[in-house]
Motif scaffolding. Structure first.
Motif, mmCIF file in Angstrom:
data_model
loop_
_atom_site.group_PDB
_atom_site.id
_atom_site.type_symbol
_atom_site.label_atom_id
_atom_site.label_comp_id
_atom_site.label_asym_id
_atom_site.label_seq_id
_atom_site.Cartn_x
_atom_site.Cartn_y
_atom_site.Cartn_z
ATOM 1 N N VAL A 278 -7.432 8.719 -0.895
ATOM 2 C CA VAL A 278 -6.350 7.585 -1.251
ATOM 3 C C VAL A 278 -5.082 8.547 -1.677
ATOM 4 O O VAL A 278 -5.119 9.430 -2.473
ATOM 5 C CB VAL A 278 -6.927 6.668 -2.641
ATOM 6 C CG1 VAL A 278 -7.371 7.657 -3.714
ATOM 7 C CG2 VAL A 278 -5.835 5.689 -2.820
ATOM 8 N N ALA A 279 -4.045 7.789 -1.110
ATOM 9 C CA ALA A 279 -2.636 8.319 -1.443
ATOM 10 C C ALA A 279 -2.098 7.457 -2.592
ATOM 11 O O ALA A 279 -1.810 6.394 -2.357
ATOM 12 C CB ALA A 279 -1.826 8.454 -0.270
ATOM 13 N N HIS B 169 -6.376 5.613 2.463
ATOM 14 C CA HIS B 169 -5.790 4.623 2.003
ATOM 15 C C HIS B 169 -4.439 4.771 1.174
ATOM 16 O O HIS B 169 -4.274 5.939 0.762
ATOM 17 C CB HIS B 169 -6.690 3.725 0.831
ATOM 18 C CG HIS B 169 -7.915 3.436 1.663
ATOM 19 N ND1 HIS B 169 -8.795 4.228 2.256
ATOM 20 C CD2 HIS B 169 -8.294 1.976 1.936
ATOM 21 C CE1 HIS B 169 -9.875 3.406 2.521
ATOM 22 N NE2 HIS B 169 -9.546 2.100 2.653
ATOM 23 N N ALA B 170 -3.573 3.973 1.004
ATOM 24 C CA ALA B 170 -2.528 3.965 0.094
ATOM 25 C C ALA B 170 -2.664 3.153 -0.994
ATOM 26 O O ALA B 170 -3.390 1.989 -0.962
ATOM 27 C CB ALA B 170 -1.032 3.405 0.804
ATOM 28 N N ALA B 171 -2.476 3.556 -2.354
ATOM 29 C CA ALA B 171 -2.613 2.455 -3.641
ATOM 30 C C ALA B 171 -1.557 2.620 -4.484
ATOM 31 O O ALA B 171 -0.937 3.829 -4.353
ATOM 32 C CB ALA B 171 -3.985 3.170 -3.936
ATOM 33 N N ARG B 172 -1.610 1.968 -5.317
ATOM 34 C CA ARG B 172 -0.534 1.737 -6.291
ATOM 35 C C ARG B 172 -1.320 2.348 -7.619
ATOM 36 O O ARG B 172 -2.308 1.663 -8.063
ATOM 37 C CB ARG B 172 -0.143 0.342 -6.277
ATOM 38 C CG ARG B 172 0.807 0.166 -7.472
ATOM 39 C CD ARG B 172 1.300 -1.355 -7.441
ATOM 40 N NE ARG B 172 1.691 -2.071 -6.230
ATOM 41 C CZ ARG B 172 0.925 -2.915 -5.599
ATOM 42 N NH1 ARG B 172 -0.325 -2.975 -6.019
ATOM 43 N NH2 ARG B 172 1.329 -3.259 -4.335
ATOM 44 N N TRP B 173 -0.689 3.233 -8.334
ATOM 45 C CA TRP B 173 -0.965 3.815 -9.653
ATOM 46 C C TRP B 173 -1.093 2.655 -10.651
ATOM 47 O O TRP B 173 -0.298 1.794 -10.766
ATOM 48 C CB TRP B 173 -0.123 4.830 -10.136
ATOM 49 C CG TRP B 173 -0.609 5.525 -11.512
ATOM 50 C CD1 TRP B 173 -1.567 6.478 -11.692
ATOM 51 C CD2 TRP B 173 -0.064 5.067 -12.801
ATOM 52 N NE1 TRP B 173 -1.791 6.622 -12.995
ATOM 53 C CE2 TRP B 173 -0.693 5.707 -13.782
ATOM 54 C CE3 TRP B 173 0.865 4.278 -13.143
ATOM 55 C CZ2 TRP B 173 -0.351 5.729 -14.987
ATOM 56 C CZ3 TRP B 173 1.259 3.940 -14.375
ATOM 57 C CH2 TRP B 173 0.470 4.874 -15.466
ATOM 58 N N VAL B 174 -2.348 2.684 -11.410
ATOM 59 C CA VAL B 174 -2.382 1.776 -12.404
ATOM 60 C C VAL B 174 -2.373 2.191 -13.861
ATOM 61 O O VAL B 174 -1.734 1.905 -14.782
ATOM 62 C CB VAL B 174 -3.818 0.871 -12.197
ATOM 63 C CG1 VAL B 174 -4.029 -0.070 -13.238
ATOM 64 C CG2 VAL B 174 -3.588 -0.119 -10.896
ATOM 65 N N SER B 175 -3.264 3.415 -14.161
ATOM 66 C CA SER B 175 -3.441 4.003 -15.250
ATOM 67 C C SER B 175 -3.968 5.414 -15.186
ATOM 68 O O SER B 175 -4.565 5.700 -14.083
ATOM 69 C CB SER B 175 -4.179 3.213 -16.214
ATOM 70 O OG SER B 175 -5.660 3.209 -15.844
ATOM 71 N N GLY B 176 -3.934 6.087 -16.325
ATOM 72 C CA GLY B 176 -4.573 7.538 -16.366
ATOM 73 C C GLY B 176 -3.747 8.576 -15.779
ATOM 74 O O GLY B 176 -2.752 8.262 -14.844
ATOM 75 N N GLU B 177 -3.692 9.498 -16.573
ATOM 76 C CA GLU B 177 -3.014 11.010 -16.194
ATOM 77 C C GLU B 177 -3.921 11.691 -15.502
ATOM 78 O O GLU B 177 -5.218 12.105 -15.788
ATOM 79 C CB GLU B 177 -2.485 11.545 -17.458
ATOM 80 C CG GLU B 177 -1.270 10.772 -17.995
ATOM 81 C CD GLU B 177 -0.303 10.355 -17.024
ATOM 82 O OE1 GLU B 177 0.372 11.035 -16.366
ATOM 83 O OE2 GLU B 177 0.452 9.239 -17.286
ATOM 84 N N PRO B 178 -3.883 12.220 -14.315
ATOM 85 C CA PRO B 178 -4.725 13.013 -13.652
ATOM 86 C C PRO B 178 -5.094 14.300 -14.331
ATOM 87 O O PRO B 178 -4.296 15.110 -14.936
ATOM 88 C CB PRO B 178 -4.028 13.355 -12.137
ATOM 89 C CG PRO B 178 -2.647 13.261 -12.651
ATOM 90 C CD PRO B 178 -2.542 12.092 -13.623
ATOM 91 N N ALA C 191 2.257 7.037 4.072
ATOM 92 C CA ALA C 191 2.003 6.599 2.656
ATOM 93 C C ALA C 191 3.467 6.464 1.935
ATOM 94 O O ALA C 191 3.873 5.687 1.080
ATOM 95 C CB ALA C 191 1.191 7.491 1.863
ATOM 96 N N PHE C 192 4.379 7.588 2.214
ATOM 97 C CA PHE C 192 5.707 7.423 1.661
ATOM 98 C C PHE C 192 6.671 6.377 1.986
ATOM 99 O O PHE C 192 7.530 5.907 1.542
ATOM 100 C CB PHE C 192 6.298 8.977 2.028
ATOM 101 C CG PHE C 192 6.054 10.000 0.872
ATOM 102 C CD1 PHE C 192 6.408 10.124 -0.413
ATOM 103 C CD2 PHE C 192 5.296 11.208 1.268
ATOM 104 C CE1 PHE C 192 6.045 10.726 -1.149
ATOM 105 C CE2 PHE C 192 5.150 12.191 0.355
ATOM 106 C CZ PHE C 192 5.541 12.039 -1.180
#
Length: 149
Positions: free
Chosen positions: A17-18, A97-106, A139-140
């Motif tokens: 996932v990107a 896949h491409a995904a939209r960030w929701v939460s959490g710091e990596p 993805a970009f």
């Protein structure tokens, strides 16, 4: 369940996932072979009963501690590696896949030894896994579409 990632009898199915956040994409330097030290997308092997998207999001949580929601399937990537005798050591088909960030710091860990949020220009200067450049370009493109009002 047997581990047939090394010298498999058939291709192994995986998902990655990107994650897009503010026009940036999350990359992680692989902490384990194959391709140890190269930057890639978080991801891993599909477990029985999981969809490809579920796998991508589970691996994202497990590897770097980030939550996201899938936007779309980008494309498959095949990773085939032969040993010095010419035998197939790895054959993995990865559904990117491409995904939209929701939460959490990596967070770094055993499977992600370095983590970066990158721009499209940054990818030219990073050592990437095979086939990743095309996936990141797509993805970009999706990230730009996400940022449109």
């Amino acid at each position: 369940m047997t581990d047939d990632r090394f010298y498999p009898s058939r291709p192994v199915l995986a998902a990655s996932v990107a994650v897009i956040r503010d026009g940036l994409i999350l990359l992680a330097a692989r902490g384990k072979p194959p391709s140890e030290g190269l930057y890639s997308l978080p991801g891993g092997m599909v477990e029985i009963g999981e969809t490809l998207g579920e796998t991508a999001l589970r691996e994202l949580r497990e590897e770097v501690g980030v939550e996201a929601e899938i936007i779309s399937l980008i494309a498959p990537v095949e990773f085939i590696e032969r040993d010095e005798r010419g035998h197939i050591k790895h054959h993995v088909v990865i559904a990117a896949h491409a995904a939209r960030w929701v939460s959490g710091e990596p967070q770094t860990g055993p499977e992600a030894k370095d983590i970066r949020w990158v721009t499209e220009r940054d990818i030219a200067d990073l050592p990437l896994t095979a086939g990743l450049t095309g996936i990141l370009q797509q993805a970009f493109r999706l990230a730009r579409e996400e940022l449109r009002p």
